[in-house]
Enzyme design. Structure first.
Site, PDB file in Angstrom:
ATOM      1  N   HIS A   1       0.923  -1.343   0.022  1.00 34.68           N
ATOM      2  CA  HIS A   1       0.235   0.034  -0.047  1.00 34.68           C
ATOM      3  C   HIS A   1       0.973   1.167   0.123  1.00 34.68           C
ATOM      4  O   HIS A   1       0.725   2.194  -0.737  1.00 34.68           O
ATOM      5  CB  HIS A   1      -0.924   0.143   1.138  1.00 34.68           C
ATOM      6  CG  HIS A   1      -1.782   1.144   1.271  1.00 34.68           C
ATOM      7  ND1 HIS A   1      -2.943   1.197   1.096  1.00 34.68           N
ATOM      8  CD2 HIS A   1      -1.360   2.620   1.613  1.00 34.68           C
ATOM      9  CE1 HIS A   1      -3.525   2.511   1.446  1.00 34.68           C
ATOM     10  NE2 HIS A   1      -2.715   3.263   1.634  1.00 34.68           N
ATOM     11  N   GLU A   2       2.042   1.395   0.869  1.00 29.60           N
ATOM     12  CA  GLU A   2       2.690   2.474   1.015  1.00 29.60           C
ATOM     13  C   GLU A   2       3.576   2.772  -0.233  1.00 29.60           C
ATOM     14  O   GLU A   2       3.647   3.707  -0.638  1.00 29.60           O
ATOM     15  CB  GLU A   2       3.560   2.468   2.125  1.00 29.60           C
ATOM     16  CG  GLU A   2       3.108   2.170   3.587  1.00 29.60           C
ATOM     17  CD  GLU A   2       1.891   3.154   3.904  1.00 29.60           C
ATOM     18  OE1 GLU A   2       0.841   2.842   4.623  1.00 29.60           O
ATOM     19  OE2 GLU A   2       1.827   4.459   3.095  1.00 29.60           O
TER      20      GLU A   2
ATOM     21  N   HIS B   1       1.664   4.281  -3.124  1.00 26.82           N
ATOM     22  CA  HIS B   1       1.395   5.572  -2.940  1.00 26.82           C
ATOM     23  C   HIS B   1       2.641   6.451  -3.988  1.00 26.82           C
ATOM     24  O   HIS B   1       2.393   7.400  -4.442  1.00 26.82           O
ATOM     25  CB  HIS B   1       1.531   6.056  -1.554  1.00 26.82           C
ATOM     26  CG  HIS B   1       0.267   5.989  -0.917  1.00 26.82           C
ATOM     27  ND1 HIS B   1      -0.917   6.429  -1.356  1.00 26.82           N
ATOM     28  CD2 HIS B   1      -0.128   5.541   0.415  1.00 26.82           C
ATOM     29  CE1 HIS B   1      -1.818   6.367  -0.411  1.00 26.82           C
ATOM     30  NE2 HIS B   1      -1.427   5.776   0.644  1.00 26.82           N
TER      31      HIS B   1
ATOM     32  N   TYR C   1      -4.162  14.112  -3.150  1.00 24.43           N
ATOM     33  CA  TYR C   1      -4.873  13.410  -2.103  1.00 24.43           C
ATOM     34  C   TYR C   1      -5.993  13.900  -1.104  1.00 24.43           C
ATOM     35  O   TYR C   1      -5.827  14.224  -0.126  1.00 24.43           O
ATOM     36  CB  TYR C   1      -3.495  13.353  -1.259  1.00 24.43           C
ATOM     37  CG  TYR C   1      -3.599  12.030  -0.239  1.00 24.43           C
ATOM     38  CD1 TYR C   1      -3.542  12.308   1.232  1.00 24.43           C
ATOM     39  CD2 TYR C   1      -3.788  10.586  -0.501  1.00 24.43           C
ATOM     40  CE1 TYR C   1      -3.753  11.062   2.321  1.00 24.43           C
ATOM     41  CE2 TYR C   1      -3.796   9.548   0.291  1.00 24.43           C
ATOM     42  CZ  TYR C   1      -3.944   9.777   1.539  1.00 24.43           C
ATOM     43  OH  TYR C   1      -3.860   8.719   2.420  1.00 24.43           O
TER      44      TYR C   1
ATOM     45  N   GLU D   1      -6.107   6.517  -2.544  1.00 26.65           N
ATOM     46  CA  GLU D   1      -5.990   5.442  -1.179  1.00 26.65           C
ATOM     47  C   GLU D   1      -6.509   3.749  -1.936  1.00 26.65           C
ATOM     48  O   GLU D   1      -6.017   2.902  -1.460  1.00 26.65           O
ATOM     49  CB  GLU D   1      -7.086   5.732  -0.189  1.00 26.65           C
ATOM     50  CG  GLU D   1      -6.456   6.567   0.980  1.00 26.65           C
ATOM     51  CD  GLU D   1      -5.367   5.803   1.408  1.00 26.65           C
ATOM     52  OE1 GLU D   1      -5.542   4.760   1.821  1.00 26.65           O
ATOM     53  OE2 GLU D   1      -4.235   6.092   1.338  1.00 26.65           O
TER      54      GLU D   1
ATOM     55  N   ASP E   1     -10.071  14.092   7.334  1.00 26.36           N
ATOM     56  CA  ASP E   1      -9.273  13.127   6.614  1.00 26.36           C
ATOM     57  C   ASP E   1      -9.272  13.320   5.232  1.00 26.36           C
ATOM     58  O   ASP E   1      -9.358  12.540   4.322  1.00 26.36           O
ATOM     59  CB  ASP E   1      -9.765  11.584   6.701  1.00 26.36           C
ATOM     60  CG  ASP E   1      -9.130  10.634   6.040  1.00 26.36           C
ATOM     61  OD1 ASP E   1      -7.670  10.751   6.267  1.00 26.36           O
ATOM     62  OD2 ASP E   1      -9.369   9.647   5.630  1.00 26.36           O
TER      63      ASP E   1
ATOM     64  N   HIS F   1      -9.817   7.947   3.229  1.00 31.26           N
ATOM     65  CA  HIS F   1      -9.847   6.612   4.026  1.00 31.26           C
ATOM     66  C   HIS F   1     -11.124   5.963   4.061  1.00 31.26           C
ATOM     67  O   HIS F   1     -11.561   4.815   4.410  1.00 31.26           O
ATOM     68  CB  HIS F   1      -9.007   6.508   5.255  1.00 31.26           C
ATOM     69  CG  HIS F   1      -7.555   6.938   5.204  1.00 31.26           C
ATOM     70  ND1 HIS F   1      -7.087   8.097   5.090  1.00 31.26           N
ATOM     71  CD2 HIS F   1      -6.280   6.019   4.747  1.00 31.26           C
ATOM     72  CE1 HIS F   1      -5.661   7.999   5.118  1.00 31.26           C
ATOM     73  NE2 HIS F   1      -5.314   6.872   4.407  1.00 31.26           N
TER      74      HIS F   1
HETATM   75  C1  S7B Z   1      -2.370   2.971   9.231  1.00 31.40           C
HETATM   76  C2  S7B Z   1      -2.397   4.416   8.300  1.00 31.40           C
HETATM   77  C3  S7B Z   1      -3.014   5.262   8.974  1.00 31.40           C
HETATM   78  C4  S7B Z   1      -2.865   6.573   8.146  1.00 31.40           C
HETATM   79  C5  S7B Z   1      -2.798   6.530   6.784  1.00 31.40           C
HETATM   80  C6  S7B Z   1      -2.227   5.526   6.157  1.00 31.40           C
HETATM   81  C7  S7B Z   1      -2.167   5.470   4.833  1.00 31.40           C
HETATM   82  O1  S7B Z   1      -1.041   4.877   4.025  1.00 31.40           O
HETATM   83  O2  S7B Z   1      -2.851   5.925   3.758  1.00 31.40           O
HETATM   84  C8  S7B Z   1      -2.179   4.316   6.652  1.00 31.40           C
HETATM   85  O3  S7B Z   1      -1.800   3.307   6.441  1.00 31.40           O
HETATM   86  C9  S7B Z   1      -2.671   2.404   5.544  1.00 31.40           C
HETATM   87  O4  S7B Z   1      -3.557   2.583   5.302  1.00 31.40           O
HETATM   88  C10 S7B Z   1      -2.086   1.052   5.413  1.00 31.40           C
HETATM   89  C11 S7B Z   1      -2.788   0.132   4.678  1.00 31.40           C
HETATM   90  C12 S7B Z   1      -2.672  -0.212   6.018  1.00 31.40           C
HETATM   91 ZN    ZN Z   2      -2.723   5.117   2.110  1.00 34.99          ZN
END
Ligand code: S7B
Ligand code: ZN
Length: 308
Positions: free
Chosen positions: A148-149, A152, A163, A172, A227, A232
């Site tokens: 996921h990261e 991005h 974003y 996302e 957010d 998200h």
């Molecule tokens: C845990 C977390 C908090 C905030 C943003 C993200 C983000 O990277 O958008 C995040 O990581 C994820 O969503 C990964 C997939 C689990």
């Molecule tokens: Zn993310």
């Protein structure tokens, strides 16, 4: 060994043993992977560092005997291992050489801050918290989190989706979708590092977004400024479309190839949900033809979530 390259044994966040690629130099071993194509191409490596629970400086991960089994090394072992797997997927399956398409070095920093329930692409590297042990354990401990990261970063170099609001929810969602292609044994996101005291839950569910508080249809879109406009939250809608499509054609890898191609060739920084539908249809047509069964399934996948 060639270029002092060694494969080492490491123990990950959940106590699982795995092989990682390290480099011997200056009398010790570094968490530096020189085994990828990008190293032969331009000397780029995958490198993993630690913040040692600070927030400003990163420190080399080193080990004298190349057996990386200390508890303080676990988050780095997994960040390093999974970064290599994500590089391999993009290169071997999608023909993309690192996140910039030109073999850019891949940097990760673990143990960021204290009890930090977050992971993020900082713009030049990945950053992972240790979690507070209740909401999260160290976040690099999940393949889908690392995928996921790093996606991005791919998004920044392809569509460039802003974003916030619908483009941000797509940003996302594309990270979740590609993560589900790579970490492909369920439709959950983050489950391996989320709430160690609770089984069966996840940060998000792509098959049933509502299970984790997300909308799964356009008529449930959440209009909010928090957010970054609910990025998200509203990602549940395109996530469900991806789930619908991948399951209807019976292939996550083909669905992922269409999603990646859409982001690279047909989406821009301001693409909205309707534009994402159009972009995935264009990518599908380019790859498999507009007369393919995939094309029909894709239309149905988007209409099932109320996106036209
Ligand atoms: C845990 C977390 C908090 C905030 C943003 C993200 C983000 O990277 O958008 C995040 O990581 C994820 O969503 C990964 C997939 C689990
Ligand atoms: Zn993310």
């Amino acid at each position: 060994a060639v270029n002092h390259v060694h494969s080492a044994t490491g123990v990950g966040v959940r106590g699982d043993t795995k092989s990682i690629n390290t480099t011997y130099k200056n009398g010790t071993y570094y968490m530096e992977d020189r085994t990828k194509y990008m190293y032969s191409q331009k000397g780029s490596t995958i490198n993993t560092y630690t913040f040692n629970n600070g927030t400003s400086s990163q420190y080399y991960m080193t080990d004298a005997d190349n057996t990386w089994n200390a508890s303080t090394q676990r988050a780095a072992v997994d960040a390093h291992y999974y970064a290599g797997k994500v590089y391999d997927y993009y290169y071997n399956s999608l023909g993309r050489n690192s996140y910039d398409g030109n073999g850019h070095a891949i940097i990760s920093g673990v143990r960021y801050s204290s009890r930090y329930n977050n992971a993020f692409w900082e713009g030049t590297q990945m950053v992972y918290g240790d979690g507070d042990g209740s909401t999260f354990i160290a976040l690099s401990g999940a393949y889908d989190v690392v995928a996921h990261e790093l996606t991005h970063a791919v998004t920044e170099y392809t569509s460039g989706l802003v974003y916030s609001y619908q483009s941000g929810a797509l940003n996302e969602s594309w990270s979740d979708a590609m993560a589900s292609v790579m970490d492909s044994n369920d439709w959950l996101i983050g489950e391996d590092v989320y709430t160690p005291g609770i089984s069966g839950d996840a940060l998000r569910s792509m098959s049933n977004p509502a299970a984790e508080g997300q909308p799964a249809h356009m008529n449930q879109y959440v209009n909010t400024s928090s957010d970054n406009g609910g990025v998200h939250t509203n990602s549940g809608i395109p996530n469900k479309a991806f789930y619908n499509f991948a399951t209807s054609i019976g292939s996550r890898s083909i669905a992922g190839k269409i999603w990646y191609t859409a982001s690279r060739d047909y989406m821009t920084s301001s693409t909205n949900f309707s534009g994402a539908r159009a972009a995935t249809l264009s990518a599908c047509a380019a790859l498999y033809g507009s007369g393919s069964s995939y094309y029909t399934s894709l239309k149905n996948a988007w209409s099932a979530v109320g996106v036209y």
